[in-house]
Design an enzyme around this catalytic site. Structure first.
Site, PDB file in Angstrom:
ATOM      1  N   LYS A   1     -20.955  30.759 -78.403  1.00 43.83           N
ATOM      2  CA  LYS A   1     -19.964  31.834 -78.266  1.00 43.83           C
ATOM      3  C   LYS A   1     -20.452  33.057 -79.033  1.00 43.83           C
ATOM      4  O   LYS A   1     -20.832  32.957 -80.194  1.00 43.83           O
ATOM      5  CB  LYS A   1     -18.610  31.365 -78.814  1.00 43.83           C
ATOM      6  CG  LYS A   1     -17.522  32.426 -78.727  1.00 43.83           C
ATOM      7  CD  LYS A   1     -16.139  31.835 -78.987  1.00 43.83           C
ATOM      8  CE  LYS A   1     -15.069  32.900 -78.960  1.00 43.83           C
ATOM      9  NZ  LYS A   1     -13.712  32.362 -79.100  1.00 43.83           N
TER      10      LYS A   1
ATOM     11  N   ASP B   1      -2.827  32.221 -80.600  1.00 41.16           N
ATOM     12  CA  ASP B   1      -3.160  32.902 -79.338  1.00 41.16           C
ATOM     13  C   ASP B   1      -3.129  31.865 -78.215  1.00 41.16           C
ATOM     14  O   ASP B   1      -3.977  31.846 -77.337  1.00 41.16           O
ATOM     15  CB  ASP B   1      -4.542  33.546 -79.456  1.00 41.16           C
ATOM     16  CG  ASP B   1      -4.899  34.416 -78.254  1.00 41.16           C
ATOM     17  OD1 ASP B   1      -3.973  34.917 -77.580  1.00 41.16           O
ATOM     18  OD2 ASP B   1      -6.103  34.598 -77.986  1.00 41.16           O
TER      19      ASP B   1
HETATM   20  N1  LIG Z   1     -16.923  24.825 -76.148  1.00 33.43           N
HETATM   21  C1  LIG Z   1     -16.864  25.326 -74.912  1.00 33.43           C
HETATM   22  N2  LIG Z   1     -17.364  24.647 -73.873  1.00 33.43           N
HETATM   23  C2  LIG Z   1     -17.309  25.146 -72.615  1.00 33.43           C
HETATM   24  N3  LIG Z   1     -16.770  26.337 -72.291  1.00 33.43           N
HETATM   25  C3  LIG Z   1     -16.243  27.074 -73.287  1.00 33.43           C
HETATM   26  C4  LIG Z   1     -16.255  26.614 -74.644  1.00 33.43           C
HETATM   27  N4  LIG Z   1     -15.662  27.573 -75.404  1.00 33.43           N
HETATM   28  C5  LIG Z   1     -15.300  28.554 -74.565  1.00 33.43           C
HETATM   29  N5  LIG Z   1     -15.638  28.278 -73.292  1.00 33.43           N
HETATM   30  C6  LIG Z   1     -15.392  29.137 -72.115  1.00 33.43           C
HETATM   31  O1  LIG Z   1     -15.493  30.509 -72.491  1.00 33.43           O
HETATM   32  C7  LIG Z   1     -14.257  31.185 -72.304  1.00 33.43           C
HETATM   33  C8  LIG Z   1     -13.998  32.142 -73.453  1.00 33.43           C
HETATM   34  O2  LIG Z   1     -13.930  31.437 -74.662  1.00 33.43           O
HETATM   35  P1  LIG Z   1     -12.796  31.685 -75.734  1.00 33.43           P
HETATM   36  O3  LIG Z   1     -13.107  30.869 -76.935  1.00 33.43           O
HETATM   37  O4  LIG Z   1     -11.444  31.489 -75.118  1.00 33.43           O
HETATM   38  O5  LIG Z   1     -13.039  33.234 -76.069  1.00 33.43           O
HETATM   39  P2  LIG Z   1     -12.082  34.503 -76.201  1.00 33.43           P
HETATM   40  O6  LIG Z   1     -11.685  34.545 -77.636  1.00 33.43           O
HETATM   41  O7  LIG Z   1     -12.975  35.652 -75.892  1.00 33.43           O
HETATM   42  O8  LIG Z   1     -10.928  34.343 -75.254  1.00 33.43           O
HETATM   43  C9  LIG Z   1     -13.227  30.080 -72.223  1.00 33.43           C
HETATM   44  O9  LIG Z   1     -12.109  30.468 -71.483  1.00 33.43           O
HETATM   45  C10 LIG Z   1     -14.010  28.946 -71.571  1.00 33.43           C
HETATM   46  O10 LIG Z   1     -14.084  29.127 -70.183  1.00 33.43           O
END
Ligand SMILES: Nc1ncnc2c1ncn2[C@@H]1O[C@H](COP(=O)(O)OP(=O)(O)O)[C@@H](O)[C@H]1O
Ligand SMILES: [Mg+2]
Length: 293
Positions: free
Chosen positions: A122, A228
């Site tokens: 991320k 959130d």
């Molecule tokens: N550990 C993970 N494994 C697979 N996909 C992930 C993971 N973390 C996030 N994602 C994907 O990335 C997207 C954005 O991550 P998220 O943590 O929700 O970020 P933001 O804070 O920008 O909303 C998620 O909606 C999901 O689709």
């Protein structure tokens, strides 16, 4: 990030050191003068200029030549390069995969380590689309006069990484934190789909109850509130297990606004299930059950 991964193998260690010198200077001001870059890198002027020219050609910096002394700042690719370099150096990851998710304030990529284990990477991009999110992180600012996007994103990654660690101990199905550096977090890769993108649930009440149960465990055992929560941050795997992601905005249960933030999280979930699946619930009652151990 893909650009950073492509450029990284082309860079020499001196190029990285120049980028790091700019990074250090950016703690005090957005643009760092050539003299300061020279100072922080401890290279002679000639080497400093040579390296600056190289990293600028790779499009890792932005140059300001409007003042009497030329100054540089890192752009997001430059910062990605530094974070990625450190994660590779520490053997956390060895290869970047495809973009798998885009959030409000981040991009998420697949990635792999040397043993072909797959993880999610991320990348925080707060301030990319709006400064509203930066304002949310004001509490980080403290006494500082200058707050750079580098700093905000680095703190965001650190905060979420710490949260993932706390929750992972509860043995729920949240992502396992693997490593972090600067604005980057590496965590286990979750296979599943966001609730928001699921068209049909066989038993919506069961899923609803599972979500509430999981929130309650996290609240009671780790004293954490998501902050959130909604259909975009809840993933369902193929066994319909609940995976709650995106812990940047978490707060401890003794936070002054804890009650109202918990209420908002619970109401978000209740409203979503009411609207999409016609599941009736009583948010007030649910919240009260959180307070009773
Ligand atoms: N550990 C993970 N494994 C697979 N996909 C992930 C993971 N973390 C996030 N994602 C994907 O990335 C997207 C954005 O991550 P998220 O943590 O929700 O970020 P933001 O804070 O920008 O909303 C998620 O909606 C999901 O689709
Ligand atoms: Mg999200």
């Amino acid at each position: 990030m893909a650009e950073a991964a492509e450029i990284l193998p082309e860079l020499e260690k001196e190029d990285l050191r120049i980028l790091m010198a700019i990074e250090i200077g950016m703690k005090r001001s957005e643009y760092v003068t050539v003299n300061n870059i020279k100072f922080y890198s401890r290279y002679p002027m000639e080497e400093t200029l040579f390296r600056l020219k190289r990293v600028h050609k790779w499009n890792l910096t932005v140059r300001d030549s409007s003042k009497n002394e030329i100054a540089y700042t890192l752009n997001s690719i430059g910062y990605d390069v530094l974070g990625l370099h450190t994660l590779v150096e520490k053997n956390v990851i060895s290869q970047l995969g495809p973009l798998i998710g885009k959030g409000k304030e981040s991009d998420v990529y697949g990635c792999m380590d040397e043993n072909n284990n797959i993880y999610a990477l991320k990348i925080y991009r707060i301030g990319r689309t709006s400064f509203k999110n930066i304002r949310k992180l004001r509490s980080f600012q403290g006494e500082r006069k200058h707050i750079s996007w580098l700093y905000v994103n680095r703190l965001a990654a650190k905060k979420e990484f710490k949260a993932l660690g706390k929750i992972y101990k509860l043995k729920l199905n949240t992502p396992k934190p693997i490593g972090f550096n600067r604005h980057l977090i590496v965590m286990s890769y979750l296979r599943g789909k966001e609730l928001a993108y699921i068209q049909h649930l066989r038993n919506p009440s069961k899923i609803f109850n599972r979500i509430i149960k999981q929130m309650k465990i996290i609240y009671q055992k780790a004293n954490m509130i998501h902050g959130d929560l909604g259909e975009f941050n809840i993933i369902l795997d193929h066994k319909e297990k609940i995976l709650i992601i995106d812990w940047l905005q978490w707060i401890p249960s003794d936070h002054p606004n804890a009650n109202s933030i918990l209420e908002r999280d619970v109401e978000n979930v209740c409203n979503f299930f009411k609207k999409k699946y016609n599941v009736e619930s009583n948010p007030t009652k649910i919240i009260q059950s959180f307070y009773k151990k």
